[in-house]
Design an enzyme around this catalytic site. Structure first.
Site, PDB file in Angstrom:
ATOM      1  N   ASN A   8       0.812  -1.106   0.086  1.00 33.61           N
ATOM      2  CA  ASN A   8       0.147  -0.158  -0.074  1.00 33.61           C
ATOM      3  C   ASN A   8       0.871   1.533  -0.171  1.00 33.61           C
ATOM      4  OD1 ASN A   8      -1.348   2.227   1.289  1.00 33.61           O
ATOM      5  ND2 ASN A   8      -2.946   0.929   1.675  1.00 33.61           N
ATOM      6  N   HIS A  11       1.040   6.107   1.790  1.00 31.62           N
ATOM      7  CA  HIS A  11       1.713   7.246   2.381  1.00 31.62           C
ATOM      8  C   HIS A  11       2.961   7.908   1.781  1.00 31.62           C
ATOM      9  CE1 HIS A  11      -1.007   6.778   5.539  1.00 31.62           C
ATOM     10  NE2 HIS A  11      -0.649   5.768   6.018  1.00 31.62           N
ATOM     11  N   HIS A  45      -5.576   3.558  -1.226  1.00 32.05           N
ATOM     12  CA  HIS A  45      -7.078   3.877  -0.715  1.00 32.05           C
ATOM     13  C   HIS A  45      -7.463   5.158  -1.231  1.00 32.05           C
ATOM     14  CE1 HIS A  45      -9.676   4.115   3.146  1.00 32.05           C
ATOM     15  NE2 HIS A  45     -10.227   4.567   2.064  1.00 32.05           N
ATOM     16  N   ARG A  47      -9.455   8.007  -0.599  1.00 31.01           N
ATOM     17  CA  ARG A  47     -10.256   8.271   0.498  1.00 31.01           C
ATOM     18  C   ARG A  47     -11.202   9.474  -0.251  1.00 31.01           C
ATOM     19  NH1 ARG A  47     -10.082   7.927   5.976  1.00 31.01           N
ATOM     20  NH2 ARG A  47      -8.947   6.162   6.673  1.00 31.01           N
ATOM     21  N   ARG A  51      -7.072  12.921   1.069  1.00 29.28           N
ATOM     22  CA  ARG A  51      -6.043  13.347   1.720  1.00 29.28           C
ATOM     23  C   ARG A  51      -4.725  12.823   1.327  1.00 29.28           C
ATOM     24  NH1 ARG A  51      -7.011  10.086   7.204  1.00 29.28           N
ATOM     25  NH2 ARG A  51      -9.010  10.969   7.195  1.00 29.28           N
ATOM     26  N   GLU A  72      -8.775   0.414  -2.547  1.00 26.41           N
ATOM     27  CA  GLU A  72      -9.490   0.252  -1.316  1.00 26.41           C
ATOM     28  C   GLU A  72     -10.433   1.575  -1.589  1.00 26.41           C
ATOM     29  OE1 GLU A  72      -7.491   0.896   2.453  1.00 26.41           O
ATOM     30  OE2 GLU A  72      -6.128  -0.595   1.925  1.00 26.41           O
ATOM     31  N   THR A 103      -8.148   3.888   8.840  1.00 29.87           N
ATOM     32  CA  THR A 103      -9.278   2.857   8.942  1.00 29.87           C
ATOM     33  C   THR A 103      -9.401   2.098  10.228  1.00 29.87           C
ATOM     34  OG1 THR A 103      -9.013   2.331   6.559  1.00 29.87           O
ATOM     35  CG2 THR A 103     -10.570   1.011   7.721  1.00 29.87           C
ATOM     36  N   GLU A 153     -11.007  -9.131   3.470  1.00 30.23           N
ATOM     37  CA  GLU A 153      -9.673  -8.967   4.029  1.00 30.23           C
ATOM     38  C   GLU A 153      -9.758  -8.933   5.642  1.00 30.23           C
ATOM     39  OE1 GLU A 153      -7.519  -5.625   2.567  1.00 30.23           O
ATOM     40  OE2 GLU A 153      -6.316  -5.197   4.227  1.00 30.23           O
ATOM     41  N   HIS A 192      -3.231  -4.556   8.073  1.00 29.93           N
ATOM     42  CA  HIS A 192      -3.351  -3.442   8.851  1.00 29.93           C
ATOM     43  C   HIS A 192      -2.577  -3.614  10.010  1.00 29.93           C
ATOM     44  CE1 HIS A 192      -4.949   0.397  10.738  1.00 29.93           C
ATOM     45  NE2 HIS A 192      -5.500   0.381   9.530  1.00 29.93           N
TER      46      HIS A 192
HETATM   47  N1  PXP Z   1      -5.790  -3.030   4.585  1.00 27.92           N
HETATM   48  C1  PXP Z   1      -6.654  -1.942   4.899  1.00 27.92           C
HETATM   49  C2  PXP Z   1      -8.102  -2.405   4.592  1.00 27.92           C
HETATM   50  C3  PXP Z   1      -6.405  -0.845   5.219  1.00 27.92           C
HETATM   51  O1  PXP Z   1      -7.257   0.294   5.314  1.00 27.92           O
HETATM   52  C4  PXP Z   1      -5.067  -0.421   5.522  1.00 27.92           C
HETATM   53  C5  PXP Z   1      -4.457   0.959   5.648  1.00 27.92           C
HETATM   54  O2  PXP Z   1      -4.890   1.719   4.482  1.00 27.92           O
HETATM   55  C6  PXP Z   1      -4.073  -1.386   5.407  1.00 27.92           C
HETATM   56  C7  PXP Z   1      -4.564  -2.636   4.843  1.00 27.92           C
HETATM   57  C8  PXP Z   1      -2.570  -1.171   5.273  1.00 27.92           C
HETATM   58  O3  PXP Z   1      -2.394  -0.829   6.992  1.00 27.92           O
HETATM   59  P1  PXP Z   1      -0.941  -0.486   7.076  1.00 27.92           P
HETATM   60  O4  PXP Z   1      -0.481   0.976   6.473  1.00 27.92           O
HETATM   61  O5  PXP Z   1      -1.230  -0.294   8.650  1.00 27.92           O
HETATM   62  O6  PXP Z   1       0.124  -1.509   6.701  1.00 27.92           O
END
Ligand code: PXP
Length: 243
Positions: A8, A11, A45, A47, A51, A72, A103, A153, A192
């Site tokens: 992901n 960031h 994601h 959003r 953001r 996402e 989330t 998930e 997550h």
């Molecule tokens: N899965 C989902 C559904 C999420 O919302 C997120 C955070 O955007 C992640 C996985 C990834 O989580 P992390 O950034 O804590 O690895």
């Protein structure tokens, strides 16, 4: 075999948005991840408040990627429209609150069932795989199957944040939910809060297909890349003529 890794890259865009400029580019970051040969897919994601990742990132990501793209998203109609236009290989439906930092929990499959089922049907009718982000709970898994999802998930946040004495219990909940999901014919993903310290036990859960990992990878990348970035700027300073 270990599950597949989906990175992901949200960031990377968070850092870019700190200056509202064009670097660092999440698409470039995604391609760097793929260059390792270890990454099976990319997740972002989109959003509602944009953001970090924005609509242009999503469109460029879809064009640039040679691996599955997992979008996402909430069930908001405007975002569903972006998804249908972009046509990622997979969409992961998540709950979304404007004020949250990330989330916070899985989808409320009871209260939100009708809307989740409707969005799931529309996306699947368009050939998009649909994963539902849920807490590791057997009832939520069953409702995900009833809603017509292809994947779930499992939210690993509670396991990752658990104090040592509660870890085993939280890990068992993930194992149990994964088993129920697998028996119902759902593909099982998780994510997550996963990091090098806690990912091993989750990767070992039978039938785990994909792990979505973002923050810990980007956070670590800053640390392993910082010395090199200082070297580069320092070298660039040395060519300036002075009297
Ligand atoms: N899965 C989902 C559904 C999420 O919302 C997120 C955070 O955007 C992640 C996985 C990834 O989580 P992390 O950034 O804590 O690895």
């Amino acid at each position: 075999m270990a599950p597949r890794l989906f990175v992901n890259v949200d960031h990377v865009a968070t850092v870019r948005q700190a200056r509202r400029t064009v670097r660092p580019d999440p698409v470039e970051a995604a391609l760097l991840c793929l260059s390792t040969g270890k990454v099976a897919g990319i997740t972002v994601h989109l959003r509602e408040d944009r953001r970090h990742v924005n609509d242009d990132d999503v469109a460029r990501m879809k064009t640039a990627l040679t691996v599955p793209f997992n979008l996402e998203m909430s069930c908001a109609e405007q975002i569903v429209g972006v998804c249908l236009r972009t046509h990622p290989e997979e969409a992961t439906l998540v709950p979304e609150k404007r004020e949250e930092v990330t989330t916070e929990g899985g989808l409320d499959m009871r209260r939100g069932f009708n809307r989740v089922r409707e969005v799931t049907r529309r996306l699947r009718a368009d050939g998009i795989l649909v994963s539902l982000f849920i807490d590791p709970d057997a009832d939520a898994v069953k409702l995900a199957a009833d809603a017509g999802a292809s994947h779930v998930e499992l939210h690993t946040g509670r396991y990752c944040d658990a104090p040592p004495e509660a870890r085993t219990h939280e890990l068992e909940a993930l194992h149990d939910a994964a088993l129920v999901a697998h028996r119902l014919g759902l593909v099982v993903n998780a994510g997550h809060g996963l990091s090098t310290e806690n990912v091993g036990a989750v990767a070992a859960i039978p039938n785990m297909h994909d792990l979505n990992i973002g923050h810990s990878i980007i956070a670590r990348a800053v640390m392993v890349g910082l010395a090199r970035a200082v070297d580069e700027i320092y070298a660039a300073m040395q060519v300036a003529p002075r009297d």
